[in-house]
Design a protein around this motif. Sequence first.
Motif, PDB file in Angstrom:
ATOM      1  N   UNK A 146       0.882  -1.171   0.000  1.00  0.00           N
ATOM      2  CA  UNK A 146       0.000   0.000   0.000  1.00  0.00           C
ATOM      3  C   UNK A 146       0.920   1.221   0.000  1.00  0.00           C
ATOM      4  N   UNK A 147       1.092   1.829  -1.147  1.00  0.00           N
ATOM      5  CA  UNK A 147       2.123   2.862  -1.306  1.00  0.00           C
ATOM      6  C   UNK A 147       1.476   4.242  -1.256  1.00  0.00           C
ATOM      7  N   UNK A 148       1.986   5.078  -0.374  1.00  0.00           N
ATOM      8  CA  UNK A 148       1.415   6.434  -0.233  1.00  0.00           C
ATOM      9  C   UNK A 148       2.099   7.356  -1.226  1.00  0.00           C
ATOM     10  N   UNK A 149       1.872   7.087  -2.484  1.00  0.00           N
ATOM     11  CA  UNK A 149       2.474   7.908  -3.542  1.00  0.00           C
ATOM     12  C   UNK A 149       1.603   7.825  -4.785  1.00  0.00           C
ATOM     13  N   UNK A 150       1.720   8.852  -5.607  1.00  0.00           N
ATOM     14  CA  UNK A 150       1.004   8.880  -6.877  1.00  0.00           C
ATOM     15  C   UNK A 150       1.544   7.772  -7.791  1.00  0.00           C
ATOM     16  N   UNK A 151       0.674   7.161  -8.550  1.00  0.00           N
ATOM     17  CA  UNK A 151       1.056   6.034  -9.406  1.00  0.00           C
ATOM     18  C   UNK A 151       2.149   6.414 -10.407  1.00  0.00           C
ATOM     19  N   UNK A 152       2.181   7.689 -10.847  1.00  0.00           N
ATOM     20  CA  UNK A 152       3.170   8.083 -11.860  1.00  0.00           C
ATOM     21  C   UNK A 152       4.586   8.103 -11.282  1.00  0.00           C
ATOM     22  N   UNK A 153       4.706   8.388  -9.993  1.00  0.00           N
ATOM     23  CA  UNK A 153       6.042   8.324  -9.374  1.00  0.00           C
ATOM     24  C   UNK A 153       6.555   6.893  -9.421  1.00  0.00           C
ATOM     25  N   UNK A 154       5.644   5.934  -9.260  1.00  0.00           N
ATOM     26  CA  UNK A 154       6.040   4.520  -9.279  1.00  0.00           C
ATOM     27  C   UNK A 154       6.453   4.105 -10.697  1.00  0.00           C
ATOM     28  N   UNK A 155       5.711   4.577 -11.700  1.00  0.00           N
ATOM     29  CA  UNK A 155       6.076   4.269 -13.097  1.00  0.00           C
ATOM     30  C   UNK A 155       7.436   4.880 -13.424  1.00  0.00           C
ATOM     31  N   UNK A 156       7.595   6.157 -13.096  1.00  0.00           N
ATOM     32  CA  UNK A 156       8.851   6.852 -13.429  1.00  0.00           C
ATOM     33  C   UNK A 156      10.038   6.163 -12.755  1.00  0.00           C
ATOM     34  N   UNK A 157       9.837   5.766 -11.514  1.00  0.00           N
ATOM     35  CA  UNK A 157      10.899   5.077 -10.788  1.00  0.00           C
ATOM     36  C   UNK A 157      11.252   3.761 -11.473  1.00  0.00           C
ATOM     37  N   UNK A 158      10.222   3.047 -11.916  1.00  0.00           N
ATOM     38  CA  UNK A 158      10.479   1.745 -12.550  1.00  0.00           C
ATOM     39  C   UNK A 158      11.230   1.919 -13.874  1.00  0.00           C
ATOM     40  N   UNK A 159      11.010   3.077 -14.527  1.00  0.00           N
ATOM     41  CA  UNK A 159      11.594   3.290 -15.849  1.00  0.00           C
ATOM     42  C   UNK A 159      13.069   3.694 -15.816  1.00  0.00           C
ATOM     43  N   UNK A 160      13.600   4.033 -14.651  1.00  0.00           N
ATOM     44  CA  UNK A 160      14.999   4.483 -14.647  1.00  0.00           C
ATOM     45  C   UNK A 160      15.829   3.692 -13.637  1.00  0.00           C
ATOM     46  N   UNK A 161      17.139   3.705 -13.907  1.00  0.00           N
ATOM     47  CA  UNK A 161      18.031   2.974 -13.012  1.00  0.00           C
ATOM     48  C   UNK A 161      19.101   3.908 -12.446  1.00  0.00           C
ATOM     49  N   UNK A 162      18.879   5.202 -12.595  1.00  0.00           N
ATOM     50  CA  UNK A 162      19.806   6.200 -12.039  1.00  0.00           C
ATOM     51  C   UNK A 162      19.893   6.018 -10.522  1.00  0.00           C
ATOM     52  N   UNK A 163      18.785   5.513  -9.930  1.00  0.00           N
ATOM     53  CA  UNK A 163      18.738   5.343  -8.476  1.00  0.00           C
ATOM     54  C   UNK A 163      19.311   4.000  -8.005  1.00  0.00           C
ATOM     55  N   UNK A 164      19.577   3.099  -8.960  1.00  0.00           N
ATOM     56  CA  UNK A 164      19.900   1.722  -8.556  1.00  0.00           C
ATOM     57  C   UNK A 164      21.127   1.652  -7.643  1.00  0.00           C
TER      58      UNK A 164
END
Length: 382
Positions: free
Chosen positions: A196-214
Amino acid sequence: MTTTPVSPESSLSPSLIATLPGHFYTDPEIFRQEQERLFESMWFCAARSADLDKPGAFRTVQVGRESVIVSRNRKGELRAFLNICRHRGARLCTEESGEVKRSLQCPYHAWTYDLDGKLIAAPNLVKMPDIDRTAYGLVTVALREWLGYAWVCLADEPPSFEETVIGAAVERLGDTASIERYRTEDLALGRRITYDVKANWKLIVENFMECYHCATIHPELTEVLPEFADGYAAQYYVGHGAEFGDEIKGFTVDGSEGFAKLPEVADDQDRRYYAITVKPTVFINLVPDHVILHRMFPLAEDRTVVECDWLYAPEVVESGADVSKSVELFHRVNAQDFEACERTQPAMASRAYRHGGVLVPTEHHIAIFHSWLTEHLGGIGA
Ligand code: FES
Ligand code: FE
């Protein structure tokens, strides 16, 4: 008191691209438009087919603003209906899942529908012979099965499933055979975790699309997939899968042995990880011995429930083999990612993010998602 002005797009350095402005992640009106124009208009991955294991089994899911019942009829086929009684509109099923014998009965005045949605009984129905029982049946929702999941679409004229859903895998992998070889529809559920994530769904998509944070937040994942440590968005080159490190035996939390490669997975797909985003709400992760599939249920502008399934060869699950080391790797990745998204969400309402943030070159492809989104919203919120 003065505040530091936030750069508008025109003054960005060439290596930076602007993100969406903050209100896209907080404005209830934009979320409402997304419900209408995305979740209620596109194919939405609603339920795992095998969870509905017999006639009468049902699951209710939130699709945009609507509650949808996905169930199995007497012939064993999946059906989807709006969860609304045609009499005076009561919600038919209030449980998240369950099983009925032969029919769905409304708890208000007992109108009763068969498992194909037809009205079959109601108090005094025989005294109303003019009622067309099909016309007063449940409202049917379009349904397709793919990868062992029921995908539903609330649109009167659904978009092409081949183009908008299967097309995402083709765009990523270069063909349909590459995903078909995992035979995801035949795999068995090894574990399901709901976040149950307290965040907007687009933040989750954007996060999944990049690996700069990996490199920063995914120590275990970058150990298994060393090329992710560079923040290189290698997973977005057509057909490229990130290769396991030399010492890594399997896609597990400590790099220890996983299970046998799924039988049809090609040799050049072995020891590689592929990630696919099926917009708007699904992520598919392919590794040689299992598939991890995320389904998002955006419930509010700042809340998204994510159901994540770990799928293995049936014999692995039937044998009772310990899948915990393999589950633990992506469970940690999920927890790390969702924590980052939750940490970002409050900033979306800050004046510091009024004009949004920036994307560095390895994140530039996220701008394609933003263009896709604004195109579907028809310029709303710009
Ligand atoms: Fe369902 Fe009356 S509202 S039977
Ligand atoms: Fe991540």
